[in-house]
Design a protein around this motif. Structure first.
Motif, short mmCIF file in Angstrom:
data_model
loop_
_atom_site.label_atom_id
_atom_site.label_comp_id
_atom_site.label_asym_id
_atom_site.label_seq_id
_atom_site.Cartn_x
_atom_site.Cartn_y
_atom_site.Cartn_z
N ARG A 82 65.40 29.76 42.75
CA ARG A 82 66.63 30.37 42.24
C ARG A 82 66.35 31.85 41.99
N PRO A 83 67.36 32.68 42.06
CA PRO A 83 67.14 34.11 41.83
C PRO A 83 66.43 34.35 40.50
N ALA A 84 65.44 35.24 40.52
CA ALA A 84 64.63 35.50 39.33
C ALA A 84 65.19 36.62 38.47
N PHE A 85 66.35 37.17 38.86
CA PHE A 85 66.91 38.29 38.13
C PHE A 85 68.38 38.39 38.48
N PRO A 86 69.22 38.87 37.58
CA PRO A 86 70.65 39.03 37.91
C PRO A 86 70.83 40.07 39.01
N TYR A 87 72.02 40.04 39.62
CA TYR A 87 72.31 41.05 40.62
C TYR A 87 72.60 42.38 39.95
N VAL A 88 71.75 43.37 40.23
CA VAL A 88 71.94 44.74 39.75
C VAL A 88 71.66 45.66 40.93
N PRO A 89 72.61 46.51 41.33
CA PRO A 89 72.35 47.42 42.44
C PRO A 89 71.09 48.24 42.21
N GLY A 90 70.25 48.33 43.24
CA GLY A 90 69.00 49.06 43.15
C GLY A 90 67.83 48.24 42.65
N LEU A 91 68.13 47.03 42.13
CA LEU A 91 67.07 46.17 41.60
C LEU A 91 67.08 44.80 42.29
N HIS A 151 66.03 53.66 49.88
CA HIS A 151 66.52 52.94 48.70
C HIS A 151 66.91 54.00 47.68
N PRO A 152 67.93 53.77 46.86
CA PRO A 152 68.35 54.81 45.90
C PRO A 152 67.23 55.31 45.01
N ARG A 153 66.27 54.44 44.68
CA ARG A 153 65.15 54.83 43.83
C ARG A 153 63.84 54.85 44.61
N ARG A 154 63.97 54.86 45.96
CA ARG A 154 62.82 54.97 46.86
C ARG A 154 61.82 53.83 46.67
N PHE A 155 62.35 52.64 46.35
CA PHE A 155 61.45 51.51 46.14
C PHE A 155 62.19 50.20 46.40
N GLY A 156 62.46 49.96 47.68
CA GLY A 156 63.13 48.72 48.06
C GLY A 156 62.16 47.56 48.18
N VAL A 205 71.14 53.66 52.04
CA VAL A 205 71.38 55.07 51.70
C VAL A 205 71.19 55.89 52.96
N GLY A 206 71.67 57.13 52.91
CA GLY A 206 71.34 58.09 53.94
C GLY A 206 72.42 58.30 55.00
N HIS A 207 72.20 59.32 55.80
CA HIS A 207 73.06 59.64 56.92
C HIS A 207 72.17 60.01 58.11
N ALA A 242 69.54 62.86 50.55
CA ALA A 242 69.24 63.96 49.63
C ALA A 242 68.20 64.91 50.20
N GLY A 243 68.30 65.19 51.48
CA GLY A 243 67.39 66.12 52.13
C GLY A 243 66.04 65.56 52.50
N GLU A 244 65.81 64.28 52.25
CA GLU A 244 64.51 63.64 52.52
C GLU A 244 64.66 62.61 53.63
N THR A 245 63.74 62.62 54.58
CA THR A 245 63.74 61.58 55.61
C THR A 245 63.18 60.29 55.01
N VAL A 246 64.02 59.27 54.94
CA VAL A 246 63.63 58.02 54.28
C VAL A 246 63.48 56.87 55.27
#
Length: 217
Positions: free
Chosen positions: A71-80, A112-117, A139-141, A158-162
């Motif tokens: 079962r999911p170990a954490f609630p759904y939170v964007p970015g987490l 990832h929004p916090r660079r840690f997917g 994220v990104g374009h 945000a100007g960074e190649t991700v």
């Protein structure tokens, strides 16, 4: 691992701590085994199935599979989102008898929004080279990608190649490749192409998707 976080604040703190441990390196030149990781969710309830499927790179044959119910170990939170799936995926990884040299997640790493997917999270916890191949962007374009197989365009946020937007099949929608830990973008893209000789998604993702969905049936 530390005790699993129970609140958004705790998860953010863990994410910040683990992100500092990401290793940026070129990664293995010619891995012989790679693993696809995926999670499927049951309709109508909170059950999930996590699968890890190990393939031999030379001929794309499956050499090991491990699946777990949970079962999911954490609630759904964007970015987490990774906090929902990582415990089940780690359990599946622990059941393998053939160790993979690279982890390939159905998701993202640096893109990832916090660079840690998910790919970065699993890479740091296992200390294995890991990257993500996403079906859609998080994220990104990017500039338009050429139609031929192997064409790619930088994914920029945000100007960074991700990551890279990579065409795995001519005339088919591209995928989104982003590194997670101990592997560079060029090798991640090259490996993605090697694992996707006929279809849009790499065989690692396709095999793991089948395995976890079969478990839920």
């Amino acid at each position: 691992m530390q005790p699993w976080p129970g609140t958004e604040e705790e998860a953010l703190a863990v994410q910040d701590s683990l992100r500092s441990r990401v290793v940026h390196s070129a990664g293995p030149e010619a891995p012989t085994t790679v693993a696809g990781l995926d999670v499927a969710y049951a309709e109508g309830d909170d059950r999930l199935a996590a699968a890890v499927v190990v393939l031999r790179v030379a001929d794309l044959t499956v050499v090991d599979t491990a699946v777990v119910r949970g079962r999911p170990a954490f609630p759904y939170v964007p970015g987490l989102f990774a906090f929902r799936e990582v415990p089940a995926l780690l359990e599946a990884l622990g059941r393998l008898t053939v160790p993979p040299e690279v982890l390939i997640c159905d998701g993202h790493g640096l893109a990832h929004p916090r660079r840690f997917g998910l790919a970065a999270h699993l890479g740091v916890l296992t200390d294995l080279p890991a990257f993500g191949v996403g079906k859609t962007r998080l994220v990104g374009h990017w500039d338009p990608v050429g139609e031929q197989r192997g064409a790619r365009s930088p994914l920029v946020d945000a100007g960074e190649t991700v990551g890279a937007v990579l065409r795995t099949q001519a005339g088919v929608k591209p995928v989104f490749v982003s590194v997670g830990h101990r592997i560079g973008l060029d090798r991640a893209c090259a490996l993605t192409l090697a694992l996707a000789p006929r279809f849009r998604l790499p065989e690692t993702t396709r095999a793991a998707d089948r395995a976890c969905r079969d478990l839920l049936r």
